[in-house]
Enzyme design. Structure first.
Site: not given
Ligand code: PA5
Length: 464
Positions: A290, A319, A433
């Site tokens: 990410e 394996h 989203k």
């Molecule tokens: O790294 C990030 O910001 C995202 O992957 C969030 O962790 C994920 O979308 C969850 O978001 P939130 O903590 O706002 O619910």
């Protein structure tokens, strides 16, 4: 500090012409130093509040420890509700530092509440959890930085509704909210309902939040020493103050990954030789994917940056995946995680003298087998010119796990700076989203809904 990074097997020294030369590494020196400078300049600012986490949490640690003690006295089950960075870290640290069958241990040995992380909205999984917990003896830690993530808020709404139906007025005592101090829906609900709250600093994003209350509270509840986690992070941070790749392990890793990406090695495999560290690879997969997977760089140029993370487990995946690593495309960098000392050991007994192809194992321990298999796999990959390096932890304890998490966060921050991308946003997930909101008819998403309605339908031709 007893974490070492061994990158011999990334270099021409070990890999021949498939490796990186000293000269190639030297060419990156200026870029590496400016990445280091940029990361240091941003320390504690923007979305780099996570770099302060090892230092500025004395009050948080006090509050976390006192809440954990109360929870341990009163509840039999502790359930994390969250997703992404709000769930992967708690799961990874729990698995690394607690008994492999913690939840199955008798209460006397376990000492803390049973521990579950619900990081999906799969109805079967949720109902299965309700089958095994007693709501009266369960506390739910709802973790969401934004306070508005649909999956986490859906989990919360379901759970709170059930709690109210079963427990009436005391339902709010079974929810702890970990969220932003002012933004999002969860904080508003927490204030209205009177939930206990922990705050995620504005400057700490989800995937960089494990060393904030996001990870500290769940860890403390199961009896992990959170001060040691932070001490490990602090000591690793000190090592990362150097701008020289010969001294700064995170910077060295970032440069090696950067050069590898430029050479077309687009896959980053993490392969711990320890079941305890299995979910560190999951946590790292999100962090790396990410943070670095970006269409555009900071100048707005299309770069389609990033490396695809792959999770593997030694020796299990020898394996399963190692055949590909040895003979498939030269598109991977493998990060082995080696453990110096396992928490315990088991000896393979004697008694199979009549089977010469088995008795070579007799009298040896499982930790020897694990470690020798790592050495053998690594040797063979290196022989075939396959890029790999090893992060070695003396042992898997809170101190080393804190240091490891921080090392990988720093590696990611440097790599993002070298790639000149925004490490801390995730515009690529917004489209999905928005489309979900449109499918649910959420107000404000009518245009998206219209766009989806007029999109090409699936052709029957391609459905069999
Ligand atoms: O790294 C990030 O910001 C995202 O992957 C969030 O962790 C994920 O979308 C969850 O978001 P939130 O903590 O706002 O619910």
């Amino acid at each position: 500090m007893s974490i070492t990074v061994n990158y011999n097997n990334m270099m021409q020294y070990a890999l021949g012409d498939k490796g990186i030369s000293d000269a190639q590494l030297k060419e990156q020196e200026i870029l590496a130093q400016s990445a280091h400078f940029l990361v240091e300049a941003g320390r504690g600012r923007g979305m780099q509040g996570w770099m302060d986490s090892p230092y500025d949490q004395a009050e948080v640690v006090k509050a976390v420890k006192s809440a954990a003690a109360r929870i341990r006295r009163r509840f039999d089950c502790f359930v994390v509700l969250g997703i992404g960075g709000s769930a992967l870290g708690p799961q990874a640290v729990f698995t690394a530092l607690k008994h492999g069958y913690y939840n199955e241990l008798p209460k006397k040995l376990r000492k803390g509440p049973r521990f579950y992380v619900l990081d999906n909205v799969d109805p079967d999984k949720m109902n299965a959890l309700f089958d095994i917990i007693d709501l009266k003896k369960t506390v739910f830690n709802v973790i969401t930085k934004s306070g508005s993530t649909s999956e986490t808020m859906s989990q919360f709404l379901i759970v709170y509704d059930l709690l109210k139906a079963r427990l009436g007025e005391s339902a709010h005592e079974h929810i702890i909210a970990t969220t932003d101090e002012s933004k999002g829906n969860l904080i508003k609900l927490a204030q209205k309902e009177g939930f206990e709250t922990f705050f995620i600093p504005d400057s700490v994003g989800g995937r960089f939040s494990e060393l904030s209350p996001v990870g500290l509270l769940p860890a403390a509840v199961v009896g992990i020493d959170v001060s040691k986690l932070l001490k490990g992070a602090r000591d690793m941070d000190r090592r990362c103050r150097s701008r020289y790749i010969s001294k700064n392990p995170a910077l060295a890793l970032a440069v090696l990954q950067y050069v590898s990406m430029k050479q077309g090695k687009n896959i980053s495999v993490m392969m711990p030789y320890s079941d305890r560290l299995k979910y560190i690879a999951d946590w790292y997969a999100q962090l790396w994917a990410e943070s670095l997977g970006k269409e555009k760089d900071k100048n707005g140029d299309v770069v389609n940056a990033g490396q695809t993370p792959v999770k593997a487990l030694g020796v299990t995946d020898q394996h399963s995946q190692v055949q590909l690593y040895n003979e498939g495309p030269y598109d991977k960098v493998i990060t082995f995680i080696e453990v110096g000392e396992y928490g315990s050991d088991v000896t393979i007994p004697n008694g199979c003298d009549e089977f010469p192809n088995l008795n070579f194992l007799c009298g040896h321990t499982l930790s020897e087998l694990m470690t020798n298999e790592l050495y053998a796999t690594r040797y063979n990959l290196t022989l075939r010119g396959r890029a790999n390096f090893t992060i070695r932890l003396d042992k898997v304890d809170a101190y080393h796990v804190g240091a490891l998490l921080y090392l990988l966060q720093m590696q990611t921050a440097y790599a993002g700076a070298m790639l000149n991308i925004n490490t801390y946003d995730q515009p690529g997930v917004e489209g999905g989203k928005d489309a979900t909101y449109a499918l649910f008819g959420r107000s404000g998403y009518e245009k998206k809904a219209e766009e989806m309605r007029s999109a090409k339908p699936d052709s029957e031709k391609y459905i069999i």
